[in-house]
Write an enzyme that holds these catalytic residues in place. Structure first.
Site, PDB file in Angstrom:
ATOM      1  N   CYS A  37       0.870  -1.194  -0.021  1.00 62.11           N
ATOM      2  CA  CYS A  37      -0.135  -0.122   0.135  1.00 62.11           C
ATOM      3  C   CYS A  37       0.677   1.157  -0.016  1.00 62.11           C
ATOM      4  O   CYS A  37       2.025   1.367   0.144  1.00 62.11           O
ATOM      5  CB  CYS A  37      -0.940   0.001   1.089  1.00 62.11           C
ATOM      6  SG  CYS A  37      -2.055  -1.303   1.426  1.00 62.11           S
ATOM      7  N   CYS A  41      -2.864   4.925   2.580  1.00 59.76           N
ATOM      8  CA  CYS A  41      -3.957   4.025   2.637  1.00 59.76           C
ATOM      9  C   CYS A  41      -4.766   4.428   3.803  1.00 59.76           C
ATOM     10  O   CYS A  41      -4.349   4.075   4.867  1.00 59.76           O
ATOM     11  CB  CYS A  41      -3.193   2.651   2.339  1.00 59.76           C
ATOM     12  SG  CYS A  41      -4.891   1.588   1.774  1.00 59.76           S
ATOM     13  N   CYS A  68      -2.506  -2.969  -3.447  1.00 58.30           N
ATOM     14  CA  CYS A  68      -3.787  -2.800  -2.946  1.00 58.30           C
ATOM     15  C   CYS A  68      -4.901  -2.172  -3.646  1.00 58.30           C
ATOM     16  O   CYS A  68      -4.748  -1.188  -4.708  1.00 58.30           O
ATOM     17  CB  CYS A  68      -3.531  -1.913  -1.721  1.00 58.30           C
ATOM     18  SG  CYS A  68      -5.373  -1.247  -0.940  1.00 58.30           S
ATOM     19  N   CYS A  71      -5.927   1.873  -2.440  1.00 61.46           N
ATOM     20  CA  CYS A  71      -4.948   3.029  -2.673  1.00 61.46           C
ATOM     21  C   CYS A  71      -4.395   2.919  -4.035  1.00 61.46           C
ATOM     22  O   CYS A  71      -3.740   4.073  -4.287  1.00 61.46           O
ATOM     23  CB  CYS A  71      -4.045   3.211  -1.356  1.00 61.46           C
ATOM     24  SG  CYS A  71      -2.919   1.707  -1.374  1.00 61.46           S
TER      25      CYS A  71
END
Length: 374
Positions: A37, A41, A68, A71
């Site tokens: 991430c 995030c 992810c 994000c």
């Protein structure tokens, strides 16, 4: 190059604070999910021991992590130039084993003036470049000592020009001398006392419970509130496994009496000596807590502003929660920004009692003439 514990702590704080200044400069992977991430995030934060850091999305994916979906870390974002330079200084300092570079040398490597570098580095990291480099040196020294090296060899390997320079700093940075640290604290004497406290205030309820006070020769190392004497003693033994615990003595009794007088509403606490091991950030937070006047409170954001890191509200809360010296380091004086009571390591009820007690202690005493007029 493998990052040091200190630089990883900087990155972890950025993740906890969802600091946008670190966008494009760091990515974190979570071993339990196999996902990486951005630092900003909005997903629930993982446990620290499941997190690793990467300098790029490509590096995270090369290590087997998937991006992810929330994000979208693989999409490029222009990094903050100042943060990038500060992180570059951190990496440079981690390579300098023999000596601590000057500000001029660091400024030359980043095309920043020494003054601007000093100011920017402290704003982002929380300490000066010298303090960061000095902490790195202590970290390396601890590693060498834990590996069984002699003190002389460890000093040479970590760039100390003379043993006297280390021994001057040892009590504050190691919490003990290098030789004692090398033995994992074995032989260090800690005096302690445990007592049941009487009911608090004029209503005589509720009680503060039990109080544990422990100290080294340098000062208090643990002050705890608890429900039972056995619970407090077991916590002390767990915290200082290798130390020699012994009953209290006259000097410790003087400090205990100050605490009892305070809890009894007789007098405010004097500035008692403390001997704790902590990070530079924790020390700054705890010093700010000790500066809060008796009978008043401050919010976590107030403390973050005071130490010059307004975005570190969550980190301030964690430093308060990890405070090992109840009462003396008054983390009970920190409340929510709206005025509500937040969590307290030793219980919300005790926090409310302490704040009420301190208001009474801080109230000016009435003179005879005041009472007559009243």
């Amino acid at each position: 190059m493998q990052r040091s514990i200190l630089s990883e702590e900087i990155l972890w704080q950025a993740v906890l604070q969802r600091d946008p200044a670190f966008e494009g400069l760091v990515f974190y992977g979570v071993s339990s999910t196999g996902i990486y991430c951005r630092p900003t995030c909005s997903s629930r934060k993982p446990q620290r021991d499941r997190v690793c850091f990467f300098d790029s999305a490509a590096a995270a994916e090369a290590a087997g992590y998937r991006p992810c979906k929330r994000c979208v870390p693989q999409e490029a974002i222009a990094p903050d130039a100042n943060v990038a330079k500060v992180l570059a200084v951190c990496r440079y300092l981690e390579t300098q084993v023999d000596s601590i570079p000057t500000l001029a040398e660091l400024g030359h490597t980043t095309a920043m003036s020494p003054t601007h570098l000093q100011r920017t580095f402290k704003q982002i990291v929380g300490v000066t470049p010298f303090q960061y480099a000095d902490a790195l040196r202590i970290e390396r020294l601890k590693q060498h000592l834990r590996q069984g090296e002699t003190i002389a060899d460890a000093l040479y390997e970590t760039g100390y020009g003379a043993s006297s320079r280390l021994y001057e700093k040892a009590p504050k940075q190691l919490g003990m001398t290098p030789a004692t640290y090398q033995r994992a604290g074995e032989g260090k004497q800690i005096r302690y006392a445990i007592m049941q406290l009487p009911p608090w205030g004029t209503t005589k309820q509720p009680s503060f419970g039990w109080l544990l006070v422990a100290a080294t020769q340098q000062g208090l190392c643990s002050v705890r509130l608890g429900e039972t004497a056995l619970e407090l003693e077991q916590e002390l033994q767990q915290e200082f496994k290798a130390a020699q615990l012994q009953p209290d003595d006259p000097e410790l009794q003087q400090w205990v009496q100050h605490l009892l007088d305070y809890l009894g509403g007789v007098q405010a606490l004097p500035a008692l000596p403390i001997d704790v091991q902590a990070t530079a950030f924790q020390i700054r937070v705890w010093e700010a807590l000790r500066a809060i006047p008796l009978g008043t409170t401050a919010s976590y954001s107030d403390i973050a502003q005071q130490i010059g890191q307004p975005k570190s509200v969550r980190a301030v809360a964690r430093a308060c929660a990890s405070n090992p010296i109840a009462l003396v380091i008054p983390c009970h004086r920190v409340i929510q920004k709206g005025g509500g009571l937040s969590g307290y390591r030793w219980g919300i009820d005790r926090k409310q009692e302490l704040l009420s007690l301190e208001k009474q202690l801080a109230a000016p005493e009435k003179t005879d003439s005041d009472q007559a007029e009243g």
